[in-house]
Motif scaffolding. Structure first.
Motif, PDB file in Angstrom:
ATOM      1  N   GLY A 167      23.200  10.358  33.868  1.00 11.94           N
ATOM      2  CA  GLY A 167      21.543  10.280  33.210  1.00 11.94           C
ATOM      3  C   GLY A 167      20.476  11.862  33.488  1.00 11.94           C
ATOM      4  O   GLY A 167      20.869  12.249  32.345  1.00 11.94           O
ATOM      5  N   ASP A 168      20.972  12.660  33.684  1.00 15.49           N
ATOM      6  CA  ASP A 168      19.315  13.905  34.476  1.00 15.49           C
ATOM      7  C   ASP A 168      20.295  14.886  33.380  1.00 15.49           C
ATOM      8  O   ASP A 168      19.528  15.271  31.846  1.00 15.49           O
ATOM      9  CB  ASP A 168      19.272  14.081  35.658  1.00 15.49           C
ATOM     10  CG  ASP A 168      18.301  13.272  36.508  1.00 15.49           C
ATOM     11  OD1 ASP A 168      17.863  12.189  35.203  1.00 15.49           O
ATOM     12  OD2 ASP A 168      17.823  13.593  37.907  1.00 15.49           O
ATOM     13  N   PHE A 169      21.487  14.794  33.519  1.00 12.75           N
ATOM     14  CA  PHE A 169      21.832  16.777  32.630  1.00 12.75           C
ATOM     15  C   PHE A 169      22.790  15.783  31.811  1.00 12.75           C
ATOM     16  O   PHE A 169      22.947  17.217  30.959  1.00 12.75           O
ATOM     17  CB  PHE A 169      22.544  17.280  34.470  1.00 12.75           C
ATOM     18  CG  PHE A 169      21.579  17.714  35.294  1.00 12.75           C
ATOM     19  CD1 PHE A 169      20.874  17.389  35.023  1.00 12.75           C
ATOM     20  CD2 PHE A 169      22.149  16.926  36.810  1.00 12.75           C
ATOM     21  CE1 PHE A 169      19.561  18.254  36.393  1.00 12.75           C
ATOM     22  CE2 PHE A 169      21.396  17.015  37.564  1.00 12.75           C
ATOM     23  CZ  PHE A 169      20.262  17.618  38.048  1.00 12.75           C
ATOM     24  N   ALA A 170      23.374  14.542  31.389  1.00 21.30           N
ATOM     25  CA  ALA A 170      23.984  14.390  31.057  1.00 21.30           C
ATOM     26  C   ALA A 170      23.655  13.482  29.269  1.00 21.30           C
ATOM     27  O   ALA A 170      23.379  14.543  27.838  1.00 21.30           O
ATOM     28  CB  ALA A 170      25.482  13.857  30.857  1.00 21.30           C
ATOM     29  N   GLY A 171      23.085  12.203  29.893  1.00 22.16           N
ATOM     30  CA  GLY A 171      21.854  11.990  29.426  1.00 22.16           C
ATOM     31  C   GLY A 171      20.457  12.565  28.569  1.00 22.16           C
ATOM     32  O   GLY A 171      20.024  12.461  26.836  1.00 22.16           O
ATOM     33  N   GLY A 172      20.503  13.562  29.653  1.00 24.92           N
ATOM     34  CA  GLY A 172      18.853  14.466  29.432  1.00 24.92           C
ATOM     35  C   GLY A 172      18.817  15.485  28.970  1.00 24.92           C
ATOM     36  O   GLY A 172      18.553  16.088  27.552  1.00 24.92           O
TER      37      GLY A 172
END
Length: 379
Positions: A167-172
């Motif tokens: 979530g935080d780093f790939a999707g965000g």
């Protein structure tokens, strides 16, 4: 023969000025990547603020390569300084809840009055609208509603949390970087900036494109631990324990790779039964028993330099010494901190030593001078 060119030391984004309005997690990760690529990233830190990072300022790798200025955005004078910094930036990044930047006087409309080409990056979890927009959340919450968390884990257990990478780093953070670079390209052509709305729920949903395609054609069941690529069904795609309690990862999907895998295990197994799902439970048990006969090091030696798609599962500390990681210098040490090297790599640029993260407010005077943002500057 192509002409040999001396590589540049500065990264490909040298000359790009990015203003980061504080924030945690995916926003700072995105600007860290931009700094790694050569951008001049200036982070605004609130004087005296307590960081949630457990170490000191100079140990927070998400701020490496940036410069820090100390500004209290609720103070009129410091707010005016922040606006002057934005006037000279190519892009601004913020990760506040919806409406906070506008209340501070740092929203996109506020900043476009003096810098119409400014690209304005907004990093949020839920996005700026919708029923959850103003509520708190974290990586686990954002991936939960997209279907991604539901799909990860064993068939008979609960969903498993994939750290906060998905979530935080790939999707965000990664989607924010892509959006910023695309919008900056357009601003170069048109002279107009725009808002880049990078919501984690959108990015994670986008990452699920391949999985949703399989679901649509019946090649994926909406139940974790029952599909070829989720580690729960196919015996040739999963993780197995070794004699010493370590693990090996297997991804022998294609027929030639599967043949090499079976040969390495020395199993008497008909290759034409690879996709016979009825035989999978028994085959998985046989493979598991075989892996338990040798240590991880022994199996690593067996499968090294083969196309069996079998690799040791390394811990974070052990990964530093993996021959592939070591050969490429993928993990480096700076000031006693083991950290990832820059990625991706560019043939036209050297990779200089990694800079350390700044102390809060360390570069205030320097940045105000370089960005011509001091209170006495007139243009």
């Amino acid at each position: 023969m192509p002409e040999e060119r001396e590589p540049y030391t500065a990264g490909p984004l040298a000359g790009l000025r990015i203003l980061e309005l504080g924030g945690i997690g995916p926003g700072p990760f995105a600007t860290m990547l931009l700094a790694d690529l050569g951008a001049d990233v200036v982070r605004v830190d609130r004087p005296g603020a307590t960081s949630i990072f457990p170490g000191g300022d100079t140990q927070n790798l998400l701020n490496r390569g940036k410069r820090s200025v100390a500004l209290d955005l609720k103070d009129p004078g410091d707010l005016a300084t922040a606006r002057r910094l934005a006037r000279n930036a190519h892009a601004t990044v913020e990760g506040f809840r919806p409406g906070v930047a506008e209340r501070l006087g740092l929203g996109p409309d506020d900043l476009w009055r003096e810098n119409p080409a400014l690209v304005y990056g907004r990093m949020t979890g839920w996005g700026p609208d919708g029923p959850r927009a103003t509520t708190a959340g974290h990586d686990i919450n954002y991936i939960a509603i997209t279907g991604a968390l539901y799909a990860i884990g064993g068939r008979d257990g609960p969903p498993q949390v994939p750290l906060n990478l998905l979530g935080d780093f790939a999707g965000g953070g990664m989607y924010l970087v892509v959006g910023l670079l695309a919008a900056l390209r357009e601003a170069d052509r048109t002279g107009r900036g725009q808002v880049v709305d990078a919501a984690i729920v959108d990015g994670v949903g986008h990452l699920l494109a391949s999985t949703r395609a399989r679901l649509a054609v019946g090649d994926w069941t909406d139940r974790r631990g029952t599909n070829m690529l989720d580690g729960g069904a196919a015996p040739f795609y999963g993780v197995y324990e070794t004699a010493d309690g370590e693990h090996m990862a297997v991804g022998a999907i294609e027929s030639p790779f599967y043949a090499a895998f079976v040969a390495g295990l020395e199993l008497d197994e008909p290759l034409d039964r690879q996709h016979d799902e009825a035989s999978w439970p028994a085959l998985r048990a046989r493979i598991a028993a075989r892996f338990r006969e040798r240590t991880q090091a022994e199996w690593t030696a067996t499968f090294d330099h083969t196309d069996a798609c079998v690799s040791p599962v390394r811990s974070l500390r052990a990964a530093v010494d993996d021959p592939q990681i070591a050969a490429r210098g993928g993990v480096v040490e700076r000031d006693g901190i083991v950290q990832p090297a820059r990625a991706p790599r560019f043939s036209g640029h050297r990779r200089p030593p990694l800079p350390r993260p700044p102390r809060s407010g360390e570069h205030t005077e320097e940045v105000l001078r370089d960005w011509r943002a001091g209170a006495t500057v007139t243009e």
